[in-house]
Write a protein that holds these residues in place. Structure first.
Motif, PDB file in Angstrom:
ATOM      1  N   LYS A 186       0.826  -1.189   0.000  1.00 18.60           N
ATOM      2  CA  LYS A 186       0.000   0.000   0.000  1.00 18.60           C
ATOM      3  C   LYS A 186       0.869   1.251   0.000  1.00 18.60           C
ATOM      4  CE  LYS A 186      -3.993  -2.089   2.300  1.00 18.60           C
ATOM      5  NZ  LYS A 186      -4.934  -2.010   3.450  1.00 18.60           N
ATOM      6  N   MET A 187       0.315   2.350  -0.477  1.00 14.53           N
ATOM      7  CA  MET A 187       1.078   3.589  -0.573  1.00 14.53           C
ATOM      8  C   MET A 187       1.426   4.154   0.801  1.00 14.53           C
ATOM      9  SD  MET A 187       2.515   5.696  -2.684  1.00 14.53           S
ATOM     10  CE  MET A 187       1.763   5.338  -4.292  1.00 14.53           C
ATOM     11  N   GLU A 188       0.538   3.988   1.763  1.00 17.18           N
ATOM     12  CA  GLU A 188       0.792   4.511   3.101  1.00 17.18           C
ATOM     13  C   GLU A 188       1.988   3.793   3.717  1.00 17.18           C
ATOM     14  OE1 GLU A 188      -1.876   6.055   6.874  1.00 17.18           O
ATOM     15  OE2 GLU A 188      -2.656   4.516   5.520  1.00 17.18           O
ATOM     16  N   GLY A 189       3.002   4.568   4.100  1.00 18.02           N
ATOM     17  CA  GLY A 189       4.220   4.013   4.653  1.00 18.02           C
ATOM     18  C   GLY A 189       5.261   3.634   3.630  1.00 18.02           C
ATOM     19  N   PRO A 242       5.636  10.765   2.869  1.00 23.91           N
ATOM     20  CA  PRO A 242       6.755  11.572   3.373  1.00 23.91           C
ATOM     21  C   PRO A 242       7.342  11.094   4.691  1.00 23.91           C
ATOM     22  CG  PRO A 242       4.679  12.697   3.768  1.00 23.91           C
ATOM     23  CD  PRO A 242       4.361  11.501   2.918  1.00 23.91           C
ATOM     24  N   GLU A 243       6.574  10.371   5.492  1.00 24.97           N
ATOM     25  CA  GLU A 243       7.042   9.999   6.834  1.00 24.97           C
ATOM     26  C   GLU A 243       8.309   9.147   6.839  1.00 24.97           C
ATOM     27  OE1 GLU A 243       4.241   8.562   9.619  1.00 24.97           O
ATOM     28  OE2 GLU A 243       2.924  10.317   9.480  1.00 24.97           O
ATOM     29  N   PRO A 244       8.493   8.201   5.892  1.00 27.66           N
ATOM     30  CA  PRO A 244       9.724   7.412   5.914  1.00 27.66           C
ATOM     31  C   PRO A 244      10.984   8.192   5.516  1.00 27.66           C
ATOM     32  CG  PRO A 244       7.964   6.254   4.745  1.00 27.66           C
ATOM     33  CD  PRO A 244       7.527   7.663   4.923  1.00 27.66           C
ATOM     34  N   THR A 249       1.624  14.279   8.896  1.00 26.66           N
ATOM     35  CA  THR A 249       0.969  14.180   7.590  1.00 26.66           C
ATOM     36  C   THR A 249      -0.005  13.008   7.622  1.00 26.66           C
ATOM     37  OG1 THR A 249       2.734  12.757   6.734  1.00 26.66           O
ATOM     38  CG2 THR A 249       2.965  15.142   6.385  1.00 26.66           C
ATOM     39  N   TYR A 250      -0.908  12.959   6.657  1.00 30.57           N
ATOM     40  CA  TYR A 250      -1.878  11.870   6.606  1.00 30.57           C
ATOM     41  C   TYR A 250      -2.200  11.530   5.156  1.00 30.57           C
ATOM     42  CZ  TYR A 250      -5.275  15.600   5.661  1.00 30.57           C
ATOM     43  OH  TYR A 250      -5.942  16.676   5.109  1.00 30.57           O
ATOM     44  N   LYS A 251      -2.649  10.292   4.944  1.00 30.76           N
ATOM     45  CA  LYS A 251      -3.067   9.834   3.623  1.00 30.76           C
ATOM     46  C   LYS A 251      -4.465  10.354   3.362  1.00 30.76           C
ATOM     47  CE  LYS A 251      -2.417   6.923   0.029  1.00 30.76           C
ATOM     48  NZ  LYS A 251      -3.527   7.329  -0.830  1.00 30.76           N
ATOM     49  N   HIS A 283      -0.750  15.237  -5.369  1.00 31.32           N
ATOM     50  CA  HIS A 283      -0.354  14.689  -4.080  1.00 31.32           C
ATOM     51  C   HIS A 283      -1.471  13.854  -3.479  1.00 31.32           C
ATOM     52  CE1 HIS A 283      -2.670  17.739  -1.683  1.00 31.32           C
ATOM     53  NE2 HIS A 283      -2.506  18.434  -2.788  1.00 31.32           N
ATOM     54  N   GLY A 284      -1.078  12.809  -2.763  1.00 30.79           N
ATOM     55  CA  GLY A 284      -2.033  11.955  -2.084  1.00 30.79           C
ATOM     56  C   GLY A 284      -1.921  12.030  -0.581  1.00 30.79           C
ATOM     57  N   PHE A 285      -0.990  12.869  -0.083  1.00 27.80           N
ATOM     58  CA  PHE A 285      -0.812  13.111   1.338  1.00 27.80           C
ATOM     59  C   PHE A 285      -0.941  14.610   1.594  1.00 27.80           C
ATOM     60  CE2 PHE A 285       1.177   9.089   0.554  1.00 27.80           C
ATOM     61  CZ  PHE A 285       1.005   8.349   1.710  1.00 27.80           C
TER      62      PHE A 285
END
Length: 369
Positions: A155-158, A233-235, A271-273, A300-302
């Motif tokens: 998944k894109m998140e993370g 962006p979080e990673p 940030t959030y998805k 952008h998705g975030f």
């Protein structure tokens, strides 16, 4: 043009929903998060934008390929989308200065693309149910195998994707005798961003996604830039640490899109998805400083957390998206730092947001005075 039979193809979403279409002639399968872009033109710039790495693109414009491709209209080296879904694919192009057909360009890059899909229904479904992974394929007889392959798609998140599109070695853009020097972090940078900085009298050294502050400082830059790019962006811990170092020294810093999110994270803003991202060339933004509206290009998705931004003592919201009131720009009150969530270099207005590059250059000049 001689008629050639075209094989059936499909779009399989993560929740099991299927949309059928036809292959444009390139057999195969592609998996990624599915998203849509509402732009009526500029498909080649979209397909080569590094921010779309790891995504299957659905174009809402009914006709794709009608003006072919041009070697000058790319934002990176090669196609970055994972696959294309469209309504009507034009195998014939009519623009005099094109370098060839979109079909031949896709064949060169082995990009799976399917057409004759009810994209209005597909986009409506994604808008209602949110962004999700999908698989597009010409292998329509093996649905169970496709479902298994789709289930293995991350998944894109993370997901950290900047390393997949960033340069591996530093390089230079612009005139080495230019009056200003900028160190730019490439986490998916678009060529037109670099052109906009260079034409304003900057000599830019572009660094890989994991470059340290010490490496970028060795160029003796007058200012720093953090680019757009794909993924969560979080990673991007290295980029966040870089931003913190620049901020701590009160050096001129400008961020766009993913760079904007990195700067927010460096300030402790999360940030959030998003349920659905912003992707198109018709997004309305209000500049809260000037009170003016801007028509912007976004991808952008975030997004950054608005409540946390408003509560932050040293960060001010400068721009908001008028459709959903998400944060579209920030600046620091005590530091020479600002960023925007949208793309001023894409010029959809066409010149509504170019002032942001001028603002960055002025910030650099003031810091040198």
């Amino acid at each position: 043009m001689k008629y050639q039979p075209r094989n059936k193809a499909l779009v399989l979403l993560a929740d099991g929903t299927i949309f059928y279409g036809k292959s444009i002639g390139i057999e195969g399968t592609a998996t990624a998060e599915i998203c849509f872009n509402t732009g009526m033109t500029g498909y080649q710039e979209i397909f080569t934008d590094p921010s779309y790495y790891g995504q299957i693109m659905v174009t809402t414009n009914a006709h794709i390929g009608n003006y072919g491709v041009n070697d000058r209209e790319v934002e990176s080296e090669g196609i970055k989308i994972s696959g294309l879904v469209c309504r009507n694919f034009s195998f014939i192009h009519s623009r005099p200065d094109s370098n060839g057909s979109l079909k031949d360009w896709f064949v060169k890059h082995n990009l799976v693309a399917i057409s004759d899909v009810d994209t209005r229904a597909l986009v409506s479904y994604i808008r209602e149910n949110g962004a999700m992974n999908a698989i597009i394929s010409t292998d329509i007889e093996n649905i169970d195998a496709l479902k298994e392959q789709l289930a293995r798609t991350p998944k894109m998140e993370g997901l950290e994707l900047a390393s997949k599109v960033s340069t591996t070695e530093p390089y230079f853009v612009g005139d080495e005798n230019a009056p200003l020097k900028i160190s730019a972090l490439d986490i998916g940078i678009k060529k037109n961003i670099l052109r906009n900085l260079a034409k304003r009298g900057a000599y830019i050294k572009v660094y890989p996604y994991n470059a340290s502050f010490e490496e970028m400082q060795n160029f003796s830059p007058d200012g720093y830039f953090i680019s757009n790019g794909p993924g969560d962006p979080e990673p991007l811990v290295d980029a966040q640490n870089l931003a913190r170092e620049i901020i701590a020294r009160d050096l001129p810093l400008f961020g766009i899109c993913l760079g904007h999110q990195v700067i927010a994270l460096a300030n402790g803003i999360s940030t959030y998805k998003m349920h659905n991202g912003h992707r198109g060339i018709n997004h309305p933004v209000k500049n809260l400083v000037t009170g003016k509206g801007e028509i912007t290009s976004q991808n952008h998705g975030f997004a950054i957390n608005r409540e946390e931004t408003e509560a932050h003592g040293d960060v001010e919201i400068t721009h908001v998206h008028l459709n959903d009131h998400t944060v579209a720009g920030i600046k620091m009150k005590s530091k020479n730092v600002f960023s925007v969530q949208y793309h001023p270099e894409a010029s959809p207005g066409p010149n509504d947001a170019e002032y942001l590059f001028d603002q960055f250059i002025e910030n650099i000049k003031k810091s040198k005075a």
